[in-house]
Design a protein around this motif. Structure first.
Motif, short mmCIF file in Angstrom:
data_model
loop_
_atom_site.label_atom_id
_atom_site.label_comp_id
_atom_site.label_asym_id
_atom_site.label_seq_id
_atom_site.Cartn_x
_atom_site.Cartn_y
_atom_site.Cartn_z
N SER A 241 1.99 1.70 17.52
CA SER A 241 1.73 1.70 16.08
C SER A 241 0.81 0.58 15.61
CB SER A 241 3.05 1.62 15.30
OG SER A 241 3.50 0.28 15.21
N HIS A 242 0.38 -0.29 16.53
CA HIS A 242 -0.48 -1.41 16.10
C HIS A 242 -1.17 -2.01 17.31
CE1 HIS A 242 -1.14 -4.83 13.09
NE2 HIS A 242 -1.63 -5.31 14.22
N GLU B 77 -4.10 -4.91 8.72
CA GLU B 77 -2.97 -5.72 8.41
C GLU B 77 -3.31 -6.73 7.31
OE1 GLU B 77 -2.04 -8.65 11.69
OE2 GLU B 77 -3.37 -7.30 12.77
N VAL C 214 0.29 -1.87 5.98
CA VAL C 214 0.70 -2.56 7.21
C VAL C 214 0.75 -4.05 6.93
CG1 VAL C 214 0.13 -3.05 9.61
CG2 VAL C 214 -0.29 -0.76 8.67
N HIS D 137 1.40 -8.00 7.76
CA HIS D 137 1.46 -9.13 8.69
C HIS D 137 2.19 -10.24 7.96
CE1 HIS D 137 -0.28 -12.20 11.58
NE2 HIS D 137 -0.10 -12.96 10.52
N HIS E 118 4.57 -4.98 10.56
CA HIS E 118 4.08 -5.02 11.93
C HIS E 118 4.57 -6.29 12.61
CE1 HIS E 118 1.05 -7.37 14.09
NE2 HIS E 118 0.65 -7.87 12.96
N CYS E 119 4.79 -6.20 13.93
CA CYS E 119 5.35 -7.33 14.69
C CYS E 119 6.51 -7.93 13.90
CB CYS E 119 4.29 -8.38 15.00
SG CYS E 119 4.90 -9.65 16.12
N SER F 81 8.32 -2.53 12.86
CA SER F 81 7.65 -2.25 14.13
C SER F 81 7.85 -3.42 15.07
CB SER F 81 6.16 -2.02 13.86
OG SER F 81 5.50 -1.71 15.07
N GLU G 152 5.12 -1.29 18.95
CA GLU G 152 3.70 -1.61 18.98
C GLU G 152 3.44 -2.62 20.09
OE1 GLU G 152 3.65 -3.83 15.05
OE2 GLU G 152 2.65 -5.31 16.32
N ASP H 148 0.48 -4.82 19.54
CA ASP H 148 -0.36 -5.87 18.96
C ASP H 148 -1.30 -6.43 20.04
OD1 ASP H 148 -1.41 -7.32 16.84
OD2 ASP H 148 0.05 -8.95 16.97
#
Ligand SMILES: [Zn+2]
Ligand SMILES: [Zn+2]
Length: 289
Positions: free
Chosen positions: A21-22, A127, A162, A164, A188-189, A208, A236, A238
């Protein structure tokens, strides 16, 4: 910081295909074809290519137009926005020192992100968010202005957002609430603890998980994964960052997703096929593809 160490071996393929996903294919070695073929050979059949600046976002949109297996997101990274306003020759994406451009330069860059966000192969805006780890107090205002603008762009185009979020949980959650989060918002992350996962779950935010959930010191992440509703969980790489154990220090790439999926299945105490089935559906829902 892509590592020059040897690439980790291919993991055993997933039986149920999932999406990364990223990822940042433009920061990895090898061609897009090679990366996608290697990923597909272990059941990673879709990737979300994430843009971090104007050029990277254009590249993401172009690559997603060329490959069915690639979806794009476009944005100015939270560390990029202050750099556009103030300039920062020591910044993370420096290709030669950049002249400070002021608020007008940020507006111009945001206008290009807005234009790209309208494209059909662009499934998300990000992001974006806040990064208090790399950006100091002098960059906070530009970072926040950029974040709010990205939220508005995502909502207007009906795209996923998304996020960050590095060392900035409280402010990220507050600004999302103030602006009104888009229908589909992805952390994300994911880097919060179990308590924050409950807040994200209440708000319907996707979480994620990246390779760092495998790290020895990452028990809070595993605790968060344990309580996150299954229907909000994504995976993900990354990549090229955050290579999962036992391959830390070696280059990351989408084909290593099975390593993280297996670690996640162990944390949840569920079968890897069941987790992959869920992640696959969740990612398609999050990015509406
Ligand atoms: Zn990030
Ligand atoms: Zn990223």
């Amino acid at each position: 910081m892509p590592s020059h160490a040897e690439a980790p071996p291919l993991p055993e393929p997933l039986r149920v295909p999932v999406a990364d996903s990223h990822t940042h294919l433009d920061m990895q070695s090898g061609t897009v074809e090679e990366s996608l073929a290697k990923a597909a050979s272990v059941g990673v059949t879709t990737v979300v290519q994430v843009g971090c600046d104007v050029n990277g976002s254009r590249w993401a949109a172009q690559t997603a137009a060329e490959y069915d297996a690639v979806h794009a997101t476009v944005a100015l990274h939270p560390n990029e926005a202050p750099r556009i306003v103030h300039g920062d020759p020591d910044g993370w994406s420096r290709q030669g020192a950049r002249q400070p451009g002021g608020d007008a330069a940020l507006d111009e860059a945001l206008a290009e992100i807005d234009r790209l966000a309208a494209l059909p192969q662009v499934k998300g805006v990000g992001e974006t968010g806040l990064d208090y780890f790399r950006t100091g107090p002098e960059g906070k205002a530009a970072q926040e202005r950029s974040f709010r603008a990205h939220i508005e762009i995502a909502k207007r185009h009906g795209k996923a957002l998304v996020i960050h979020d590095r060392d900035a949980h409280t402010d990220v959650l507050r600004i999302l609430k103030e602006e009104g989060a888009p229908d589909r918002t992805v952390f994300h992350c994911y880097s919060g603890d179990a308590a924050m996962a409950e807040l994200c779950a209440d708000a319907g935010y996707f979480m994620s998980f990246a390779g760092n959930m495998t790290f020895k010191n990452a028990q809070p992440l595993r605790d968060a994964l344990a309580v996150a509703p299954l229907e909000l969980v994504l995976v993900e790489t990354d990549a090229p960052f955050l290579t999962p154990s036992p391959y830390r220090g070696r280059p990351n790439a989408p084909y290593l997703i099975p390593v993280t999926v297996r670690a996640m299945a162990a944390v949840r105490g569920i079968d890897e096929d069941a987790l992959a089935t869920s992640i696959s559906a969740n990612t398609a829902r999050a990015f509406d593809y």
